[in-house]
Each structure stands twice: as C-alpha cells, then as structure tokens.
Design a protein around this motif. Structure first.
Motif, PDB file in Angstrom:
ATOM      1  N   PHE A 298       0.825  -1.206   0.000  1.00 23.58           N
ATOM      2  CA  PHE A 298       0.000   0.000   0.000  1.00 23.58           C
ATOM      3  C   PHE A 298       0.862   1.261   0.000  1.00 23.58           C
ATOM      4  O   PHE A 298       0.600   2.215  -0.745  1.00 23.58           O
ATOM      5  CB  PHE A 298      -0.918  -0.021   1.224  1.00 23.58           C
ATOM      6  CG  PHE A 298      -1.668   1.260   1.466  1.00 23.58           C
ATOM      7  CD1 PHE A 298      -2.825   1.539   0.760  1.00 23.58           C
ATOM      8  CD2 PHE A 298      -1.222   2.176   2.408  1.00 23.58           C
ATOM      9  CE1 PHE A 298      -3.529   2.723   0.989  1.00 23.58           C
ATOM     10  CE2 PHE A 298      -1.909   3.356   2.643  1.00 23.58           C
ATOM     11  CZ  PHE A 298      -3.069   3.624   1.935  1.00 23.58           C
ATOM     12  N   LEU A 299       1.920   1.266   0.808  1.00 25.45           N
ATOM     13  CA  LEU A 299       2.765   2.451   0.927  1.00 25.45           C
ATOM     14  C   LEU A 299       3.535   2.745  -0.358  1.00 25.45           C
ATOM     15  O   LEU A 299       3.729   3.904  -0.727  1.00 25.45           O
ATOM     16  CB  LEU A 299       3.725   2.283   2.111  1.00 25.45           C
ATOM     17  CG  LEU A 299       3.048   2.279   3.486  1.00 25.45           C
ATOM     18  CD1 LEU A 299       4.044   1.929   4.576  1.00 25.45           C
ATOM     19  CD2 LEU A 299       2.397   3.631   3.769  1.00 25.45           C
ATOM     20  N   ILE A 300       3.988   1.711  -1.053  1.00 24.36           N
ATOM     21  CA  ILE A 300       4.640   1.931  -2.348  1.00 24.36           C
ATOM     22  C   ILE A 300       3.627   2.466  -3.355  1.00 24.36           C
ATOM     23  O   ILE A 300       3.911   3.387  -4.126  1.00 24.36           O
ATOM     24  CB  ILE A 300       5.289   0.631  -2.865  1.00 24.36           C
ATOM     25  CG1 ILE A 300       6.487   0.253  -1.996  1.00 24.36           C
ATOM     26  CG2 ILE A 300       5.727   0.797  -4.323  1.00 24.36           C
ATOM     27  CD1 ILE A 300       7.168  -1.038  -2.406  1.00 24.36           C
ATOM     28  N   ASN A 301       2.436   1.909  -3.326  1.00 23.80           N
ATOM     29  CA  ASN A 301       1.392   2.325  -4.255  1.00 23.80           C
ATOM     30  C   ASN A 301       1.028   3.797  -4.077  1.00 23.80           C
ATOM     31  O   ASN A 301       1.035   4.575  -5.034  1.00 23.80           O
ATOM     32  CB  ASN A 301       0.145   1.456  -4.060  1.00 23.80           C
ATOM     33  CG  ASN A 301      -0.541   1.113  -5.362  1.00 23.80           C
ATOM     34  OD1 ASN A 301      -0.250   1.676  -6.407  1.00 23.80           O
ATOM     35  ND2 ASN A 301      -1.475   0.181  -5.305  1.00 23.80           N
ATOM     36  N   VAL A 302       0.706   4.201  -2.842  1.00 23.29           N
ATOM     37  CA  VAL A 302       0.218   5.563  -2.630  1.00 23.29           C
ATOM     38  C   VAL A 302       1.335   6.598  -2.685  1.00 23.29           C
ATOM     39  O   VAL A 302       1.086   7.771  -2.948  1.00 23.29           O
ATOM     40  CB  VAL A 302      -0.553   5.694  -1.294  1.00 23.29           C
ATOM     41  CG1 VAL A 302      -1.800   4.838  -1.320  1.00 23.29           C
ATOM     42  CG2 VAL A 302       0.317   5.362  -0.095  1.00 23.29           C
ATOM     43  N   ASN A 303       2.570   6.197  -2.430  1.00 23.25           N
ATOM     44  CA  ASN A 303       3.678   7.154  -2.475  1.00 23.25           C
ATOM     45  C   ASN A 303       4.323   7.286  -3.846  1.00 23.25           C
ATOM     46  O   ASN A 303       4.994   8.264  -4.118  1.00 23.25           O
ATOM     47  CB  ASN A 303       4.750   6.774  -1.444  1.00 23.25           C
ATOM     48  CG  ASN A 303       4.374   7.203  -0.046  1.00 23.25           C
ATOM     49  OD1 ASN A 303       4.495   8.362   0.311  1.00 23.25           O
ATOM     50  ND2 ASN A 303       3.882   6.262   0.746  1.00 23.25           N
ATOM     51  N   ALA A 304       4.121   6.300  -4.722  1.00 26.13           N
ATOM     52  CA  ALA A 304       4.803   6.343  -6.014  1.00 26.13           C
ATOM     53  C   ALA A 304       3.955   5.813  -7.163  1.00 26.13           C
ATOM     54  O   ALA A 304       3.624   6.542  -8.094  1.00 26.13           O
ATOM     55  CB  ALA A 304       6.120   5.571  -5.936  1.00 26.13           C
ATOM     56  N   ASP A 305       3.575   4.554  -7.119  1.00 32.08           N
ATOM     57  CA  ASP A 305       3.019   3.901  -8.301  1.00 32.08           C
ATOM     58  C   ASP A 305       1.739   4.551  -8.826  1.00 32.08           C
ATOM     59  O   ASP A 305       1.502   4.587 -10.042  1.00 32.08           O
ATOM     60  CB  ASP A 305       2.767   2.422  -8.025  1.00 32.08           C
ATOM     61  CG  ASP A 305       4.069   1.637  -7.851  1.00 32.08           C
ATOM     62  OD1 ASP A 305       5.143   2.247  -7.923  1.00 32.08           O
ATOM     63  OD2 ASP A 305       3.999   0.413  -7.623  1.00 32.08           O
ATOM     64  N   LEU A 306       0.888   5.066  -7.937  1.00 31.93           N
ATOM     65  CA  LEU A 306      -0.350   5.682  -8.398  1.00 31.93           C
ATOM     66  C   LEU A 306      -0.102   6.950  -9.213  1.00 31.93           C
ATOM     67  O   LEU A 306      -0.963   7.375  -9.990  1.00 31.93           O
ATOM     68  CB  LEU A 306      -1.265   5.987  -7.215  1.00 31.93           C
ATOM     69  CG  LEU A 306      -1.974   4.779  -6.606  1.00 31.93           C
ATOM     70  CD1 LEU A 306      -2.753   5.176  -5.360  1.00 31.93           C
ATOM     71  CD2 LEU A 306      -2.919   4.132  -7.617  1.00 31.93           C
ATOM     72  N   LEU A 307       1.077   7.544  -9.061  1.00 30.93           N
ATOM     73  CA  LEU A 307       1.406   8.733  -9.856  1.00 30.93           C
ATOM     74  C   LEU A 307       1.525   8.406 -11.342  1.00 30.93           C
ATOM     75  O   LEU A 307       1.438   9.299 -12.189  1.00 30.93           O
ATOM     76  CB  LEU A 307       2.706   9.363  -9.354  1.00 30.93           C
ATOM     77  CG  LEU A 307       2.663   9.995  -7.956  1.00 30.93           C
ATOM     78  CD1 LEU A 307       4.060  10.472  -7.563  1.00 30.93           C
ATOM     79  CD2 LEU A 307       1.680  11.148  -7.906  1.00 30.93           C
ATOM     80  N   THR A 308       1.724   7.141 -11.677  1.00 32.70           N
ATOM     81  CA  THR A 308       1.857   6.771 -13.091  1.00 32.70           C
ATOM     82  C   THR A 308       0.529   6.856 -13.840  1.00 32.70           C
ATOM     83  O   THR A 308       0.498   6.720 -15.067  1.00 32.70           O
ATOM     84  CB  THR A 308       2.438   5.354 -13.245  1.00 32.70           C
ATOM     85  OG1 THR A 308       1.534   4.402 -12.659  1.00 32.70           O
ATOM     86  CG2 THR A 308       3.798   5.246 -12.573  1.00 32.70           C
ATOM     87  N   TYR A 309      -0.566   7.078 -13.125  1.00 32.47           N
ATOM     88  CA  TYR A 309      -1.866   7.280 -13.767  1.00 32.47           C
ATOM     89  C   TYR A 309      -2.096   8.755 -14.094  1.00 32.47           C
ATOM     90  O   TYR A 309      -3.177   9.133 -14.541  1.00 32.47           O
ATOM     91  CB  TYR A 309      -2.988   6.782 -12.848  1.00 32.47           C
ATOM     92  CG  TYR A 309      -2.944   5.294 -12.586  1.00 32.47           C
ATOM     93  CD1 TYR A 309      -3.599   4.399 -13.422  1.00 32.47           C
ATOM     94  CD2 TYR A 309      -2.233   4.782 -11.502  1.00 32.47           C
ATOM     95  CE1 TYR A 309      -3.561   3.030 -13.192  1.00 32.47           C
ATOM     96  CE2 TYR A 309      -2.180   3.414 -11.265  1.00 32.47           C
ATOM     97  CZ  TYR A 309      -2.845   2.546 -12.105  1.00 32.47           C
ATOM     98  OH  TYR A 309      -2.790   1.200 -11.884  1.00 32.47           O
ATOM     99  N   ILE A 310      -1.075   9.589 -13.868  1.00 30.07           N
ATOM    100  CA  ILE A 310      -1.200  11.036 -14.035  1.00 30.07           C
ATOM    101  C   ILE A 310      -0.236  11.525 -15.103  1.00 30.07           C
ATOM    102  O   ILE A 310       0.940  11.152 -15.110  1.00 30.07           O
ATOM    103  CB  ILE A 310      -0.896  11.760 -12.696  1.00 30.07           C
ATOM    104  CG1 ILE A 310      -1.898  11.340 -11.620  1.00 30.07           C
ATOM    105  CG2 ILE A 310      -0.900  13.273 -12.876  1.00 30.07           C
ATOM    106  CD1 ILE A 310      -1.502  11.766 -10.219  1.00 30.07           C
TER     107      ILE A 310
END
Length: 209
Positions: free
Chosen positions: A128-140
C-alpha cells in the motif's frame, strides 16, 4: 523500551537509521553519550533515540550507520496539471482505498503501539505504501507526457540511493542488520533486499509478536 527489548532479540551487529551520512559523526557522538547515560537528554529524539539507541545499547553495537538520502518530489502533481491518462482509476482508489486493501481497514486509534507497528510491517501495508507514495502517480500525465511517472521515478531514485548507502557498509555473512526507517522507505528496501544475492530478509513479525 519493550519494543526495543523485543527487537534486541534479533541480536543486531549493524544498525541503520534515517539520518543523512553527513550527520553520522554527530549521530554517533550522541549515541555514545546515550550509552554512558541513557537518562541524559539528546539532540536526537523519536525513533532514533527511543529505538535505535536503546537497541544498540542492549546489543552492544559500537556505532550506528546513517544511510538516508534526501530528494524532493512533487506528490501533488495531479492537482497541478490536466490529467489525460487515467483519472477514473485514481478516483476509484481514493474514494475507498480499503476496497483494495481490506486488511488495513481497522481503527488505528484503538490499536496499541505494538499493534500499529505490527500492522505497518505486514506485506499488504508495505505494498500500500509503495502504491500511494509512487506507483499511483503513473496514472497522471498530460497528453504524450509522463509528469506523474517522472515524479514517481524520483521517489524510486531516492530509495535506490538509500539502498546504495546501505550497500556501502562493510558486512560479513555473520552480520545481522537492523534497519529502522519510515514505512514507505521500509517497503522499498524490503523489495530491493529480497531480490539481492547479498541479503537474507528476516520477517519483522518474528520479533514483534
């Protein structure tokens, strides 16, 4: 103190903390003062003094290693540009993150410190922490550009440099390394070290039970 005693059962020979290497001399000067008199005040507080210093004292570790590397990144990039990649996935996730991580859907106000530490070190929480701090930015990103991915890369970059600082420490096969770090950095380091031919990652929960 109870948490420090539990971690000390790991019998670490090397302890690493979230402090830049440029401050390592000052860190160890304060650590030596703490060893001489644990009740004396220190310029270091929080987890460094409460956990790292105490685990080091109990385990008779001669010095601490500072392995942090500061790098800024713009986590707020999604609010500064017109997103042309995938706003729907972001909206769905942030409307209910627990839909994707039901294991984390607990009232943390009712958890003890030890229970919070245990939850924070579970594989699902680290993902979760990797996702919300980094990976979700790739949808932007704007049309034909990668603004979110580029910001996420900066966070990966920072954590890779932290990992590189860890790898500068001379170690033997007999050494046991305790790394005390914030959650998202712990998540990255855990992934890097699991794939490494050099390290054997020990389950944190074996010592927090």
């Amino acid at each position: 103190k109870k948490v420090a005693q539990m971690i000390s059962k790991f019998k670490p020979t090397i302890i690493c903390v979230e402090i830049p290497p440029s401050e390592e001399a000052d860190l160890n000067a304060e650590y030596q003062k703490y060893i001489s008199n644990p009740k004396e005040g220190s310029s270091y507080s929080g987890e460094v003094r409460l956990i790292a210093f105490e685990v080091g004292r109990i385990s008779k570790v001669p010095k601490l290693y500072a392995i942090d590397h500061k790098m800024a990144y713009n986590y707020n990039i999604g609010n500064e540009i017109t997103n042309a990649i995938d706003s729907n996935t972001l909206k769905e996730f942030y409307s209910n993150p627990f839909k994707f991580y039901p294991e984390l859907n607990v009232n943390q106000d009712k958890l003890s410190l030890l229970e919070k530490l245990s939850l924070g070190n579970t594989p699902k929480c680290l993902d979760f922490l990797i996702n919300v701090n980094a990976d979700l930015l790739t949808y932007i990103g704007t049309e034909n550009n990668f603004e979110g991915a580029d910001e996420a890369a900066k966070y990966y970059h920072r954590n890779l440099r932290i990992y590189s600082n860890l790898n500068r420490i001379p170690v033997t096969k007999e050494d046991r390394i305790f790394i005390l770090y914030g959650g998202s950095h712990t998540a990255f380091l855990n992934e890097f070290m699991k794939r490494s031919p050099k390290y054997e990652v020990v389950n944190t929960m074996d010592y927090l039970d």
